[in-house]
Design a protein around this motif. Sequence first.
Motif, PDB file in Angstrom:
ATOM      1  N   LEU A  38      -0.055 -49.567 -11.350  1.00  0.00           N
ATOM      2  CA  LEU A  38       0.248 -49.841  -9.946  1.00  0.00           C
ATOM      3  C   LEU A  38       1.513 -50.691  -9.838  1.00  0.00           C
ATOM      4  N   PHE A  39       2.162 -50.611  -8.684  1.00  0.00           N
ATOM      5  CA  PHE A  39       3.352 -51.415  -8.428  1.00  0.00           C
ATOM      6  C   PHE A  39       2.928 -52.800  -7.956  1.00  0.00           C
ATOM      7  N   ALA A  40       3.209 -53.835  -8.741  1.00  0.00           N
ATOM      8  CA  ALA A  40       2.830 -55.199  -8.366  1.00  0.00           C
ATOM      9  C   ALA A  40       3.572 -55.663  -7.115  1.00  0.00           C
ATOM     10  N   SER A  41       4.744 -55.078  -6.857  1.00  0.00           N
ATOM     11  CA  SER A  41       5.551 -55.492  -5.707  1.00  0.00           C
ATOM     12  C   SER A  41       5.067 -54.880  -4.399  1.00  0.00           C
ATOM     13  N   ARG A  42       4.113 -53.942  -4.483  1.00  0.00           N
ATOM     14  CA  ARG A  42       3.591 -53.291  -3.282  1.00  0.00           C
ATOM     15  C   ARG A  42       2.146 -53.710  -3.042  1.00  0.00           C
ATOM     16  N   THR A  43       1.718 -53.627  -1.787  1.00  0.00           N
ATOM     17  CA  THR A  43       0.313 -53.842  -1.449  1.00  0.00           C
ATOM     18  C   THR A  43      -0.510 -52.630  -1.875  1.00  0.00           C
ATOM     19  N   ALA A  44      -1.829 -52.722  -1.685  1.00  0.00           N
ATOM     20  CA  ALA A  44      -2.687 -51.575  -1.968  1.00  0.00           C
ATOM     21  C   ALA A  44      -2.242 -50.368  -1.141  1.00  0.00           C
ATOM     22  N   ALA A  45      -1.990 -50.592   0.150  1.00  0.00           N
ATOM     23  CA  ALA A  45      -1.538 -49.502   1.012  1.00  0.00           C
ATOM     24  C   ALA A  45      -0.184 -48.969   0.568  1.00  0.00           C
ATOM     25  N   GLY A  46       0.707 -49.859   0.159  1.00  0.00           N
ATOM     26  CA  GLY A  46       2.026 -49.434  -0.298  1.00  0.00           C
ATOM     27  C   GLY A  46       1.962 -48.566  -1.538  1.00  0.00           C
ATOM     28  N   ASN A  47       1.046 -48.876  -2.443  1.00  0.00           N
ATOM     29  CA  ASN A  47       0.875 -48.051  -3.634  1.00  0.00           C
ATOM     30  C   ASN A  47       0.381 -46.654  -3.282  1.00  0.00           C
ATOM     31  N   ALA A  92       0.799 -45.173  -0.469  1.00  0.00           N
ATOM     32  CA  ALA A  92       1.833 -44.492   0.317  1.00  0.00           C
ATOM     33  C   ALA A  92       2.933 -43.898  -0.554  1.00  0.00           C
ATOM     34  N   TYR A  93       3.134 -44.461  -1.737  1.00  0.00           N
ATOM     35  CA  TYR A  93       4.290 -44.079  -2.554  1.00  0.00           C
ATOM     36  C   TYR A  93       4.400 -42.568  -2.809  1.00  0.00           C
ATOM     37  N   PRO A  94       3.361 -41.887  -3.313  1.00  0.00           N
ATOM     38  CA  PRO A  94       3.517 -40.446  -3.550  1.00  0.00           C
ATOM     39  C   PRO A  94       3.713 -39.658  -2.261  1.00  0.00           C
ATOM     40  N   LEU A  95       3.204 -40.171  -1.151  1.00  0.00           N
ATOM     41  CA  LEU A  95       3.405 -39.496   0.128  1.00  0.00           C
ATOM     42  C   LEU A  95       4.859 -39.615   0.571  1.00  0.00           C
ATOM     43  N   GLU A  96       5.461 -40.765   0.299  1.00  0.00           N
ATOM     44  CA  GLU A  96       6.872 -40.969   0.635  1.00  0.00           C
ATOM     45  C   GLU A  96       7.765 -40.023  -0.153  1.00  0.00           C
ATOM     46  N   ILE A  97       7.536 -39.928  -1.453  1.00  0.00           N
ATOM     47  CA  ILE A  97       8.423 -39.083  -2.266  1.00  0.00           C
ATOM     48  C   ILE A  97       8.132 -37.597  -2.071  1.00  0.00           C
ATOM     49  N   GLY A 103      -1.719 -43.136   8.669  1.00  0.00           N
ATOM     50  CA  GLY A 103      -3.045 -42.560   8.894  1.00  0.00           C
ATOM     51  C   GLY A 103      -3.656 -42.024   7.612  1.00  0.00           C
ATOM     52  N   LYS A 104      -2.828 -41.389   6.788  1.00  0.00           N
ATOM     53  CA  LYS A 104      -3.324 -40.849   5.525  1.00  0.00           C
ATOM     54  C   LYS A 104      -3.749 -41.974   4.587  1.00  0.00           C
ATOM     55  N   VAL A 105      -2.989 -43.052   4.567  1.00  0.00           N
ATOM     56  CA  VAL A 105      -3.325 -44.192   3.705  1.00  0.00           C
ATOM     57  C   VAL A 105      -4.664 -44.788   4.120  1.00  0.00           C
ATOM     58  N   GLU A 106      -4.870 -44.958   5.416  1.00  0.00           N
ATOM     59  CA  GLU A 106      -6.146 -45.500   5.894  1.00  0.00           C
ATOM     60  C   GLU A 106      -7.300 -44.574   5.521  1.00  0.00           C
ATOM     61  N   GLU A 107      -7.056 -43.286   5.614  1.00  0.00           N
ATOM     62  CA  GLU A 107      -8.080 -42.307   5.232  1.00  0.00           C
ATOM     63  C   GLU A 107      -8.443 -42.451   3.752  1.00  0.00           C
ATOM     64  N   MET A 108      -7.432 -42.626   2.893  1.00  0.00           N
ATOM     65  CA  MET A 108      -7.672 -42.735   1.448  1.00  0.00           C
ATOM     66  C   MET A 108      -8.358 -44.057   1.100  1.00  0.00           C
ATOM     67  N   LEU A 109      -7.970 -45.137   1.788  1.00  0.00           N
ATOM     68  CA  LEU A 109      -8.643 -46.423   1.555  1.00  0.00           C
ATOM     69  C   LEU A 109     -10.132 -46.317   1.870  1.00  0.00           C
ATOM     70  N   ALA A 110     -10.464 -45.654   2.979  1.00  0.00           N
ATOM     71  CA  ALA A 110     -11.868 -45.472   3.336  1.00  0.00           C
ATOM     72  C   ALA A 110     -12.582 -44.599   2.312  1.00  0.00           C
ATOM     73  N   ALA A 116      -5.750 -46.845  -7.530  1.00  0.00           N
ATOM     74  CA  ALA A 116      -5.100 -45.817  -8.354  1.00  0.00           C
ATOM     75  C   ALA A 116      -5.680 -44.439  -8.078  1.00  0.00           C
ATOM     76  N   ILE A 117      -6.984 -44.366  -7.877  1.00  0.00           N
ATOM     77  CA  ILE A 117      -7.619 -43.086  -7.550  1.00  0.00           C
ATOM     78  C   ILE A 117      -7.140 -42.591  -6.193  1.00  0.00           C
ATOM     79  N   ALA A 118      -7.101 -43.503  -5.209  1.00  0.00           N
ATOM     80  CA  ALA A 118      -6.629 -43.119  -3.880  1.00  0.00           C
ATOM     81  C   ALA A 118      -5.189 -42.620  -3.931  1.00  0.00           C
ATOM     82  N   ARG A 119      -4.346 -43.301  -4.701  1.00  0.00           N
ATOM     83  CA  ARG A 119      -2.951 -42.882  -4.828  1.00  0.00           C
ATOM     84  C   ARG A 119      -2.858 -41.495  -5.468  1.00  0.00           C
ATOM     85  N   ALA A 120      -3.671 -41.256  -6.518  1.00  0.00           N
ATOM     86  CA  ALA A 120      -3.619 -39.970  -7.213  1.00  0.00           C
ATOM     87  C   ALA A 120      -4.080 -38.823  -6.324  1.00  0.00           C
TER      88      ALA A 120
END
Length: 333
Positions: free
Chosen positions: A89-98, A100-105, A115-122, A146-150
């Motif tokens: 995980l990126f230490a410089s990012r929050t849980a939500a930021g981590n 969000a990363y693959p969605l951004e790229i 909205g997608k990040v909130e869905e994955m956190l839940a 990490a699972i949510a990000r993947a």
Amino acid sequence: MIRLVNINKRYGDLSAVDNISLEIPSHTIFGIIGKSGAGKSTLVRLVSLLERVDSGEIYYGNTRVDTLSGKALRDQHKKIGMIFQSFNLFASRTAAGNIAYPLEISGMPRQKIAGKVEEMLALVGLEGRGGARISTLSGGQKQRVAIARALAVSPDILFCDEATSALDPQTTRSILELLKQLQKDMNLSVVMITHQMEVVRDCCQHVAVIDNGAVAEMGTVHELFSAPKTAVTKDFLMHINPLNPEDMQLIRSSQNGGTYTLRFTGEPTSEPVLSRISHDYGIEFNIRAGGTQKVGATVVGVLFVDIRGSSEDMQRAFAYLNQHGIKVEETQL
């Protein structure tokens, strides 16, 4: 289905993956287990297209993927999720930021990412923790991020490389239960790389045992627990640790193994079979260790015993045991 055909990978004089052919069923959790240095992590890097094979073929369904390059390879990578022992995980990012990363790229519009990040956190049980810094999260929470990000980009395949090795048993159990539920809900194909046979037992439907870069044994998890064929698999089963003590009950009267190993499954685990053959055939037993454990919904038992009697009586007793679903193995001392 993922299909490997005679794949090989060498690093100098080391044959890390040696002519492996393997079929991984779709929409299941498939375990790849091996000791340190067996080649399992190299194998997953090849199967996930992070490294190229030296020779052989890899198919996702009917499509050959080991020859992909450029944009076609990048597009295929977007359909693959990966989680690791060290979380990555990126230490410089929050849980939500981590998350969000693959969605951004991937180019998702910014207004949809939140909205997608909130869905994955839940989805992974971290509602309200999106703003948490990674350093403030427990190991289990980091792995959930990490699972949510993947899974944020809705991959077809999820690779888990020693995903629970850094976690305590209770947290491991919770992560395995989460992965099983996500696999079912999202109809995922999950490939789990591990050196922990208890993880295979509690999470996987099928398993391949890797030893010295080759497949030593493969089959359903139930088959491997009830009738292991190779020395490396039997060694794994000898050193299994329960993630839930209630699922494995082992009593040991001696640290020495018996001259015979008896393996049984289902109904014989509650039957007084040894008492019967001792009475009927005059056989003497010295039980060194024994116990039962749950493999899926089935109870599997094992006894390590010394057996004494005439050769004729022992053969008759062994035949009786085999007829009643109890496999007898002579211990290799």
